[in-house]
Design an enzyme around this catalytic site. Structure first.
Site, mmCIF file in Angstrom:
data_model
loop_
_atom_site.group_PDB
_atom_site.id
_atom_site.type_symbol
_atom_site.label_atom_id
_atom_site.label_comp_id
_atom_site.label_asym_id
_atom_site.label_seq_id
_atom_site.Cartn_x
_atom_site.Cartn_y
_atom_site.Cartn_z
ATOM 1 N N HIS A 41 9.539 13.032 18.740
ATOM 2 C CA HIS A 41 9.484 11.643 18.261
ATOM 3 C C HIS A 41 8.491 11.469 17.115
ATOM 4 C CE1 HIS A 41 12.175 10.396 21.344
ATOM 5 N NE2 HIS A 41 11.327 10.542 22.344
ATOM 6 N N GLU A 65 16.704 10.889 21.385
ATOM 7 C CA GLU A 65 16.279 11.691 22.533
ATOM 8 C C GLU A 65 16.778 13.123 22.399
ATOM 9 O OE1 GLU A 65 14.044 10.888 24.579
ATOM 10 O OE2 GLU A 65 13.946 8.824 23.875
ATOM 11 N N HIS A 100 8.082 17.433 22.989
ATOM 12 C CA HIS A 100 9.067 16.350 22.829
ATOM 13 C C HIS A 100 8.422 15.111 22.219
ATOM 14 C CE1 HIS A 100 12.391 13.688 24.629
ATOM 15 N NE2 HIS A 100 11.427 12.819 24.354
ATOM 16 N N GLU A 101 7.292 14.703 22.775
ATOM 17 C CA GLU A 101 6.666 13.468 22.312
ATOM 18 C C GLU A 101 5.997 13.641 20.947
ATOM 19 O OE1 GLU A 101 7.269 10.731 23.700
ATOM 20 O OE2 GLU A 101 7.979 11.370 25.669
#
Length: 691
Positions: free
Chosen positions: A436, A492, A431-432
């Site tokens: 992102h 997100e 996810h990070e």
């Protein structure tokens, strides 16, 4: 007007609050004396800054904080009032409210933005106040007692335009006015991160800039019939304490990067310059794998109802070397895994600036709520061209206990409890870093030049070349300024989709140590199950239409997860078994790597294209469709509310200097009283920074 009992029950603090201690002692003890001093002084700066969060939440949060700092500082408070004034249960209810308040640094939930009120009655709390008869307690009780208990419709949630309250704006301002001032700010390249906006009179507005300095003259601008006054000195007392403590950290910086970073933090918080804060982030991303990792400032815009203004946060942490090795491997293989994401390479940055990716043990996280992972900097121009850092907060992720898990099958209970921490670490990592950290924005510079080859880059959704006039960010625009309140849930959602899309990949699973095929399959199954269940739980954070007001999602991550649940349901890999009082998520493991990955990939590709091309209109349409809550899911929402569990709050250690100038670490019990004790120890009754 009386408030319905069902509404009151939804806003009462639960009787039992899950309190967890963030264990940092072992990692802290491994630091050198110099590193401990560096960590200590920045930690103090973070905490003093966190009191800004009180004022960013509600006007009564500051007085409530000071009420509790004075009330719970009274010696033998419990024996003074129990059982003669209130019962043991009523006193426990007061502790639960205070612990929840401290855990959220305000009286609105940091995750969900809804107000919570004490379960102990106002009358009984008044009796406690009367009994202790303390001047400061009486003063602050007088300032907050009405609003602390109020559940008037307007104050139940954070919002704007008559749909909630927000202290980022004056109550008399409309969204139309906020948008117009934002256009002025874009035209002047003024970042909104450290600002608030107050309407003074008709067509006259004060744009408040956070700064310790109050000496910068107010400058007035005329814009499209508006007078906009730029006023410095917002939160000046808090930021003065921040600056003073950051200066104390300077002698203990480990290298030039840390020294320059601290100097730029100090300059930014003193002057109000976001450019200085950007420079601090440039030095920060160059400080690779420090023993003490930290960041501080007005960072995330989740709680601004308009979606552009940053909430204060500051963290100090120590590196977990063993887990960081796994994340390092993820970073080393970034080129390989980024190429597996479902978009053409022209939608990816030309050069992936290899970020620092570490697992951290949190010593201090001073804000309204602690995340599990972070990808910073949030400044697009730095993230896109210079780089970023990823961190996973190991002792936050690990803070759980085996429990009965709602909304999943009995046959999944054991596996869920066994593997949820490992699955979540996997999800946070992807996810990070690849969520992102991935993707390109098509932008225009001051000279009208775009950052891609016109005519050669194809929009896969239209099969036409990207239009350099209409499918780009104009000069001065940012992702936040274009997407506003939709920006957080959409980003997100994109990052979460990257996590579940790549988590079944054999190579990624191997990097995390899941080499046994059976366990690897179980881990990604649990990861997808966590996401599907989260989509059901998300309904707790949805406010249905009421009295003419439209339905509203109150939490970006949960809106994103509901969006993903919709994707799962449409693909057929998830079904929901509903009864009168329960709903069970059933996930078909055999379909994840085929149907599931394709469905998520197709949806993820749309998100990336819309983000890259600044297509806010298509994004709104997409989210309106995928996050619409129909009658069937409103009924499921009632079940979710009946079974909801309170979110955990974290007791954090306190550092202080002993008589020899050495840093000492003090831990507290993982209880509501322990949470209160930690804040009394940390701040005492010092209210000199309260406005």
């Amino acid at each position: 007007m009386s408030v319905p009992s069902s509404v009151i029950e939804n806003h009462l603090v639960p009787k039992e609050i899950p309190v967890y201690r963030l264990n940092a002692r072992e990692s802290f003890n491994l630091l050198t004396e110099k590193e401990q001093l560096y960590a200590h002084h920045i930690s103090v700066a973070c905490w003093w800054g966190s009191k800004i969060c009180l004022g960013q939440t509600s006007i009564e949060s500051g007085p409530i904080f000071n009420l509790f700092q004075n009330l719970f500082s009274i010696q033998n408070l419990k024996s003074t009032v129990v059982p003669n004034i209130v019962s043991e249960e009523e006193y426990s209810d007061l502790l639960s409210y205070a612990a929840t308040f401290y855990g959220n640094m305000g009286n609105y939930l940091s995750f969900g933005d809804s107000k919570f009120i004490p379960r102990i009655s106002k009358e009984k709390l008044q009796l406690i106040i009367n009994k202790v008869n303390d001047n400061k307690v009486n003063e602050y009780w007088g300032k907050c007692s009405e609003l602390m208990y109020s559940l008037d419709k307007q104050v139940r949630e954070l919002g704007i335009d008559g749909n909630g309250i927000s202290t980022y704006y004056s109550p008399n301002i409309t969204k139309v006015e906020i948008e117009k001032v934002q256009k002025f700010m874009d035209s002047k390249s003024i970042s909104p991160y450290n600002t608030r906006l107050f309407k003074v009179s008709e067509n006259n507005y004060n744009l408040l800039i956070a700064s310790a300095s109050t000496s910068t003259p107010t400058v007035s601008h005329q814009f499209d019939g508006y007078t906009i006054n730029i006023v410095y000195g917002d939160w000046n007392k808090n930021l003065t304490k921040v600056v003073d403590n950051l200066k104390l950290a300077l002698p203990y910086a480990a290298n030039e990067n840390q020294t320059n970073m601290l100097k730029k933090y100090i300059d930014s918080f003193y002057s109000g310059s976001i450019d200085d804060h950007k420079d601090s982030q440039r030095w920060w991303i160059k400080d690779i794998s420090p023993a003490v990792e930290t960041n501080i400032g007005f960072i995330e815009s989740y709680r601004d109802p308009y979606g552009v203004r940053g909430e204060w946060e500051g963290f100090v942490s120590m590196v977990n070397k063993e887990m960081s090795l796994k994340f390092g491997k993820l970073t080393d293989n970034a080129t390989t895994f980024l190429s597996k994401l479902p978009w053409d390479k022209s939608f990816e940055k030309e050069k992936f600036n290899k970020p620092d990716f570490t697992s951290l043990e949190v010593l201090t996280f001073a804000t309204t709520g602690i995340p599990a992972g972070i990808n910073l900097s949030n400044y697009d121009d730095i993230r896109q061209t210079e780089g970023f850092k990823n961190v996973s907060l190991g002792n936050v992720i690990a803070a759980r206990k085996d429990e009965y898990v709602t909304f999943i099958q009995e046959s999944d209970q054991k596996l869920f409890n066994e593997l949820s921490t490992e699955a979540f670490e996997l999800q946070v990592g992807i996810h990070e870093l690849y969520g992102h950290g991935s993707g390109k924005l098509f932008t225009t510079d001051a000279n009208g030049n775009v950052n891609f080859k016109v005519g050669e880059v194809i929009n896969p959704l239209t099969n036409k070349p990207i239009d350099p006039k209409t499918e780009v960010y104009k000069f001065g625009e940012t992702y936040d300024s274009v997407f506003k309140s939709l920006g957080s849930p959409m980003e997100e959602c994109r990052a979460e989709c990257c996590g579940i899309y790549l988590s079944p990949d054999e190579k990624i699973l191997e990097l995390f140590g899941f080499t046994d095929p059976k366990k690897a399959e179980d881990v990604y199954y649990v990861n997808w199950l966590i996401m599907a269940r989260a989509g059901v739980c998300a309904l707790e954070f949805y406010s249905p239409p009421s009295e003419g007001a439209p339905g509203k999602w109150r939490q970006a991550h949960m809106q994103a997860r509901y969006c993903i649940l919709t994707t799962f349901l449409r693909s057929g890999i998830v079904t929901l078994d509903k009864t009168a009082d329960d709903v069970i998520v059933k996930l078909d493991k055999s379909k994840i790597r085929g149907i599931g990955v394709k469905a998520v990939g197709d949806f993820l590709n749309r998100l990336m294209v819309y983000k890259a091309t600044a297509n806010i209109d298509a994004s709104i349409k997409l989210f309106d469709e995928y996050t619409h809550v129909n009658e069937e899911f409103l009924a499921i929402r009632d079940i979710v509310l009946a079974k909801k569990k309170p979110r955990k709050v974290f007791v954090q250690a306190h550092t202080y200097l002993n008589s020899n100038g050495k840093v000492c670490l003090q831990d507290f019990d993982d209880s509501t009283q322990g949470m209160i004790d930690s804040m009394i120890t940390r701040f005492g009754k010092d209210d000199s920074d309260m406005l």
